[in-house]
Design a protein around this motif. Structure first.
Motif, PDB file in Angstrom:
ATOM      1  N   THR A   1      -7.972   6.722   1.078  1.00 22.08           N
ATOM      2  CA  THR A   1      -8.195   7.772   2.067  1.00 22.08           C
ATOM      3  C   THR A   1      -7.628   9.059   1.504  1.00 22.08           C
ATOM      4  O   THR A   1      -6.452   9.121   1.134  1.00 22.08           O
TER       5      THR A   1
ATOM      6  N   CYS B   1     -13.999   4.191   0.590  1.00 20.63           N
ATOM      7  CA  CYS B   1     -13.266   5.447   0.441  1.00 20.63           C
ATOM      8  C   CYS B   1     -13.602   6.362   1.619  1.00 20.63           C
ATOM      9  O   CYS B   1     -14.777   6.531   1.954  1.00 20.63           O
ATOM     10  N   TYR B   2     -12.586   6.930   2.209  1.00 18.10           N
ATOM     11  CA  TYR B   2     -12.760   7.787   3.372  1.00 18.10           C
ATOM     12  C   TYR B   2     -12.057   9.119   3.146  1.00 18.10           C
ATOM     13  O   TYR B   2     -11.150   9.223   2.308  1.00 18.10           O
TER      14      TYR B   2
ATOM     15  N   SER C   1      -4.711   1.490  -1.493  1.00 25.21           N
ATOM     16  CA  SER C   1      -4.400   0.067  -1.406  1.00 25.21           C
ATOM     17  C   SER C   1      -3.611  -0.341  -2.647  1.00 25.21           C
ATOM     18  O   SER C   1      -3.769   0.234  -3.726  1.00 25.21           O
TER      19      SER C   1
ATOM     20  N   TYR D   1      -2.902  11.251  -0.647  1.00 25.31           N
ATOM     21  CA  TYR D   1      -3.787  10.101  -0.746  1.00 25.31           C
ATOM     22  C   TYR D   1      -3.084   8.856  -0.220  1.00 25.31           C
ATOM     23  O   TYR D   1      -1.874   8.700  -0.369  1.00 25.31           O
ATOM     24  N   VAL D   2      -3.891   7.961   0.363  1.00 30.35           N
ATOM     25  CA  VAL D   2      -3.406   6.633   0.744  1.00 30.35           C
ATOM     26  C   VAL D   2      -4.201   5.622  -0.081  1.00 30.35           C
ATOM     27  O   VAL D   2      -5.435   5.626  -0.055  1.00 30.35           O
TER      28      VAL D   2
ATOM     29  N   ASP E   1       0.850  -1.180   0.000  1.00 31.00           N
ATOM     30  CA  ASP E   1       0.000   0.000   0.000  1.00 31.00           C
ATOM     31  C   ASP E   1       0.891   1.237   0.000  1.00 31.00           C
ATOM     32  O   ASP E   1       2.007   1.210   0.535  1.00 31.00           O
TER      33      ASP E   1
ATOM     34  N   ALA F   1      -9.495   0.485   4.271  1.00 30.97           N
ATOM     35  CA  ALA F   1      -9.921   1.390   3.216  1.00 30.97           C
ATOM     36  C   ALA F   1      -9.181   1.099   1.919  1.00 30.97           C
ATOM     37  O   ALA F   1      -8.043   0.627   1.911  1.00 30.97           O
TER      38      ALA F   1
ATOM     39  N   HIS G   1      -6.498   4.405   7.987  1.00 34.50           N
ATOM     40  CA  HIS G   1      -6.645   3.708   6.706  1.00 34.50           C
ATOM     41  C   HIS G   1      -6.559   2.199   6.893  1.00 34.50           C
ATOM     42  O   HIS G   1      -7.373   1.450   6.337  1.00 34.50           O
ATOM     43  N   ARG G   2      -5.610   1.750   7.671  1.00 40.58           N
ATOM     44  CA  ARG G   2      -5.449   0.320   7.878  1.00 40.58           C
ATOM     45  C   ARG G   2      -6.575  -0.254   8.741  1.00 40.58           C
ATOM     46  O   ARG G   2      -7.089  -1.357   8.468  1.00 40.58           O
TER      47      ARG G   2
END
Length: 460
Positions: free
Chosen positions: A145, A302-303, A223, A220-221, A116, A142, A137-138
């Motif tokens: 994020t 999505c967050y 996957s 952005y984060v 990720d 997600a 996020h983890r």
């Protein structure tokens, strides 16, 4: 971000922007190396990461970026102090094709990303610990994020000029009030008076709120499986404009396909005429890569994380925002910006005596300042000379600048190696590098570029 290593996120830092909206100060200096509080903008992103990172740039900027990352950045006093108590960070520089979009760049270097990943831009200035973002996020499992901040300055006063470009950069988000799951993220310029909400969203989220005056941090984060999605659809070119809106809009559609796909494995045949963004790529990703089903997200989520108002965050899109970032350094909102003894160490005694009660001042090395000169709310670079009776208010002056006697400058940005001759009165002006402005020039809201056709502008 010291604990980021155990969370296994790989930071990707984009530093290849041309900065065309920052003309003329980016004519000779690339955007990522613009001085912010006498440190290059790239410093703040690297200092925030504190660990391994990939810096992405283009071939034309490779030499300048490499020189800073491998030579100048390690010699910074703040970095040296940190590395005495923590291991040195490993920085890899990778070039991508000139002129491509950010999603295209991710597609080009996908083979170098094995986990990720976090995507951020070198022109984004913030002092904030990313650990909370990565943990959320983890924990939420997600797929995406996105980090946003509420731009209070967008609520302009009556006397303030309206910036149409800044208004166009505002975003409107539709989110869940509890977990901040996001279902719409659009530019305010694209949002009409009425907004249609899918029945799937309302079914599972009866309470939603619409948030305005937001700005996308371009942080952005993602996957790791998003890279496979990019491989399947080369039409996605931009992260901000295409990839993020697609994931946000089609969460439930993608999730439904994910849940039902397990029953259809072995019966479905890939249809090349179909939209390659369709979720059948999940099966191929699972079976062809020999990855267990549980390693692929069962539900696409999505967050959004909205930064607290006490956290200063700004992207250097325009000259006005560039001024705001430097002003934040002067006000002490960015602690990693060198102030105090370190920033004033190269100033001679005569200069120090002439600055009366100027607390909001960042000064580089070897500043010389004449009699009766006043500097207020300014960022001054290295090896600058101010003549007698010079008055600077709210200015950004880069390295090796000479300002003659009796010059008055207000809210100006003066690039490196400029020479402003005596008696000039400038207000809200900007210059390119290595420009000379003749004596007794009067100008307001002017941009002095090298190619400007003007009677009073010439080169030394």
């Amino acid at each position: 971000m010291a604990a980021a290593h155990c969370l296994d996120f790989y930071p990707i830092l984009f530093a290849g922007g041309t900065g065309s909206r920052l003309h003329p100060i980016t004519d000779d200096l690339i955007k990522a190396l613009l001085p912010v509080g006498n440190k290059p903008a790239l410093f703040y992103s690297l200092y925030m990461l504190e660990r391994s990172a990939m810096v992405v740039t283009v071939p034309s900027q490779l030499a300048a970026i490499s020189n800073y990352v491998y030579e100048q950045y390690p010699s910074d006093k703040l970095v040296q102090n940190r590395r005495t108590s923590a291991p040195s960070m490993t920085i890899h520089i990778q070039t991508v094709t000139e002129g491509i979009g950010t999603a295209d760049a991710l597609r080009e270097m996908a083979n170098s990303i094995f986990s990720d990943f976090v995507v951020l831009s070198a022109d984004f200035i913030v002092e904030w610990d990313l650990i909370g973002l990565l943990e959320q996020h983890r924990t939420r499992d997600a797929s995406l994020t996105v980090v946003l901040y509420e731009d209070i300055s967008s609520k302009q006063t009556k006397d303030a000029p309206k910036d149409n470009y800044s208004s166009a950069l505002e975003d409107v988000a539709l989110m869940s009030p509890v977990h901040h799951r996001i279902f719409m993220l659009e530019s305010s310029a694209d949002v009409e008076n009425q907004i249609s909400i899918s029945s799937h969203i309302l079914k599972y989220n009866p309470r939603l709120f619409l948030k305005r005056n937001l700005r996308d941090c371009h942080l952005y984060v993602f996957s790791h499986w998003v890279l496979e999605l990019l491989r399947r659809n080369v039409a996605i070119s931009s992260i901000k404009a295409e990839l993020v809106p697609f994931l946000v809009r089609r969460q439930y559609h993608l999730s439904k396909r994910c849940r039902s796909w397990q029953k259809l494995v072995g019966k479905y045949k890939w249809n090349h005429e179909k939209d390659s963004l369709d979720i059948p790529l999940v099966a191929e990703y699972r079976w062809e890569k020999a990855i267990h089903w549980t390693s692929f997200p069962d539900i696409v989520r999505c967050y959004a994380m909205i930064l607290p108002r006490k956290v200063f965050a700004r992207r250097m899109h325009t000259l006005e925002w560039y001024r705001q970032v430097n002003d934040a350094c002067l006000k002490g909102w960015i602690a990693s910006c060198s102030m105090g003894e370190e920033s004033k160490g190269g100033e001679d005694k005569a200069s120090s005596n002439k600055r009366k009660n100027n607390q909001r001042l960042i000064v580089g090395q070897e500043l010389s300042c004449g009699e009766q000169s006043e500097l207020k709310d300014c960022v001054i670079g290295d090896h600058c000379h101010m003549g007698q009776r010079v008055k600077l208010n709210g200015c950004i002056v880069m390295d090796h600048v000479i300002i003659g006697d009796d010059c008055h400058l207000q809210n100006c940005i003066i690039s490196s190696n400029c020479h402003i001759l005596e008696g000039c009165k400038l207000k809200h002006c900007t210059t390119a590098a290595s420009v000379t402005i003749p004596a007794d020039t009067r100008a307001k809201d002017e941009s002095f570029g090298k190619l400007q056709d003007s009677d009073f502008l010439f080169h030394p």
